[in-house]
Motif scaffolding. Structure first.
Motif, PDB file in Angstrom:
ATOM      1  N   ALA A 113      38.331   5.720  51.105  1.00 55.89           N
ATOM      2  CA  ALA A 113      38.770   6.175  49.782  1.00 55.89           C
ATOM      3  C   ALA A 113      39.591   5.104  49.078  1.00 55.89           C
ATOM      4  O   ALA A 113      39.395   4.844  47.887  1.00 55.89           O
ATOM      5  N   ILE A 114      40.486   4.467  49.813  1.00 55.53           N
ATOM      6  CA  ILE A 114      41.328   3.421  49.231  1.00 55.53           C
ATOM      7  C   ILE A 114      40.482   2.251  48.756  1.00 55.53           C
ATOM      8  O   ILE A 114      40.666   1.730  47.664  1.00 55.53           O
ATOM      9  N   ALA A 115      39.517   1.855  49.568  1.00 57.33           N
ATOM     10  CA  ALA A 115      38.666   0.713  49.217  1.00 57.33           C
ATOM     11  C   ALA A 115      37.721   1.044  48.064  1.00 57.33           C
ATOM     12  O   ALA A 115      37.638   0.293  47.086  1.00 57.33           O
ATOM     13  N   GLU A 116      37.014   2.157  48.158  1.00 59.31           N
ATOM     14  CA  GLU A 116      36.022   2.509  47.142  1.00 59.31           C
ATOM     15  C   GLU A 116      36.639   2.800  45.780  1.00 59.31           C
ATOM     16  O   GLU A 116      36.057   2.483  44.751  1.00 59.31           O
ATOM     17  N   ALA A 117      37.819   3.413  45.773  1.00 53.82           N
ATOM     18  CA  ALA A 117      38.462   3.780  44.508  1.00 53.82           C
ATOM     19  C   ALA A 117      39.415   2.694  44.009  1.00 53.82           C
ATOM     20  O   ALA A 117      40.030   2.856  42.962  1.00 53.82           O
ATOM     21  N   ASN A 118      39.538   1.601  44.753  1.00 57.22           N
ATOM     22  CA  ASN A 118      40.421   0.499  44.394  1.00 57.22           C
ATOM     23  C   ASN A 118      41.834   1.007  44.080  1.00 57.22           C
ATOM     24  O   ASN A 118      42.405   0.714  43.029  1.00 57.22           O
ATOM     25  N   LEU A 119      42.397   1.783  44.991  1.00 51.98           N
ATOM     26  CA  LEU A 119      43.712   2.374  44.770  1.00 51.98           C
ATOM     27  C   LEU A 119      44.837   1.342  44.679  1.00 51.98           C
ATOM     28  O   LEU A 119      45.867   1.622  44.089  1.00 51.98           O
ATOM     29  N   ALA A 120      44.625   0.174  45.236  1.00 50.73           N
ATOM     30  CA  ALA A 120      45.661  -0.855  45.159  1.00 50.73           C
ATOM     31  C   ALA A 120      45.944  -1.242  43.712  1.00 50.73           C
ATOM     32  O   ALA A 120      47.043  -1.702  43.397  1.00 50.73           O
ATOM     33  N   ALA A 121      44.991  -1.030  42.812  1.00 51.00           N
ATOM     34  CA  ALA A 121      45.160  -1.391  41.407  1.00 51.00           C
ATOM     35  C   ALA A 121      45.312  -0.174  40.499  1.00 51.00           C
ATOM     36  O   ALA A 121      45.237  -0.301  39.278  1.00 51.00           O
ATOM     37  N   ALA A 122      45.551   0.990  41.073  1.00 50.00           N
ATOM     38  CA  ALA A 122      45.549   2.230  40.285  1.00 50.00           C
ATOM     39  C   ALA A 122      46.905   2.621  39.711  1.00 50.00           C
ATOM     40  O   ALA A 122      47.009   3.616  39.024  1.00 50.00           O
ATOM     41  N   GLY A 123      47.945   1.879  40.004  1.00 49.54           N
ATOM     42  CA  GLY A 123      49.274   2.286  39.557  1.00 49.54           C
ATOM     43  C   GLY A 123      49.875   3.263  40.544  1.00 49.54           C
ATOM     44  O   GLY A 123      49.577   3.228  41.733  1.00 49.54           O
ATOM     45  N   HIS A 124      50.719   4.168  40.055  1.00 46.96           N
ATOM     46  CA  HIS A 124      51.366   5.141  40.936  1.00 46.96           C
ATOM     47  C   HIS A 124      50.355   6.151  41.466  1.00 46.96           C
ATOM     48  O   HIS A 124      49.585   6.717  40.706  1.00 46.96           O
ATOM     49  N   VAL A 125      50.388   6.352  42.780  1.00 45.28           N
ATOM     50  CA  VAL A 125      49.440   7.239  43.456  1.00 45.28           C
ATOM     51  C   VAL A 125      50.181   8.458  44.009  1.00 45.28           C
ATOM     52  O   VAL A 125      51.134   8.306  44.773  1.00 45.28           O
ATOM     53  N   LEU A 126      49.739   9.641  43.614  1.00 41.63           N
ATOM     54  CA  LEU A 126      50.238  10.884  44.206  1.00 41.63           C
ATOM     55  C   LEU A 126      49.405  11.116  45.458  1.00 41.63           C
ATOM     56  O   LEU A 126      48.211  11.391  45.366  1.00 41.63           O
TER      57      LEU A 126
END
Length: 133
Positions: free
Chosen positions: A25-38
C-alpha cells in the motif's frame, strides 16, 4: 551451545506479521509523498520503519488518553462531524487504514477523497484538495 542458539536465532525469519505490514500500500500509493497520513494504529511501527511520519503509533503515552479516545471515536464514526474536523485540523492528505474500519466507507462517499489502493491488509485514500493550515 551459545553459538548454536545464536546461529538459530539469526537464521529465523524476523519480518513483521503481514497483517501489520502495509508495504504494498505504501509503495503503490506513494505515501511518502502524500503529506500527513492518518494511519491505523497497528501500522504505526511499520510507517516509522519506512520513514513516514505517523499520525499515531504504539507509543500511547506520548499521545494521551484524550487524543487516543478522539482517534478511536473518529475512525469508528461515533461522531462523523469530529472525524471530518480531524481530517481538516491535521491537514490529512492520505489515509492508511485496515480493511473494515468504518471510516473507509465514509471516505469512499466523500467527493474530495479518492480510494487509490486496497488489499487485504490496507486501504489508502488520498485527498483531492489538501487544506491549508
Amino acid at each position: 551451545m551459545l553459538i548454536a542458539v545464536s546461529g538459530a536465532t539469526l537464521a529465523r525469519d524476523i519480518r513483521p506479521a503481514p497483517a501489520i505490514t502495509p508495504q504494498a500500500a505504501i509503495a503503490e500509493a506513494n505515501l511518502a509523498a502524500a503529506g500527513h497520513v492518518l494511519n491505523d494504529y497497528t501500522f504505526g511501527g511499520y510507517l516509522i520503519f519506512a520513514g513516514i511520519p505517523t499520525f499515531i503509533d504504539g507509543r500511547g503515552e506520548l499521545y494521551g488518553g484524550a487524543f487516543i479516545n478522539r482517534y478511536n471515536r473518529a475512525l469508528a464514526l461515533v461522531d462523523l462531524g469530529d472525524f471530518l474536523r480531524l481530517l481538516d485540523e491535521y491537514s490529512i492528505g492520505a489515509t492508511l487504514l485496515a480493511p473494515g474500519t468504518p471510516a473507509i466507507a465514509m471516505l469512499d462517499r466523500l467527493p474530495q477523497w479518492q480510494r487509490v489502493y486496497s488489499d487485504d491488509v490496507a486501504v489508502v485514500h488520498k485527498r483531492r484538495d489538501i487544506p491549508q493550515r
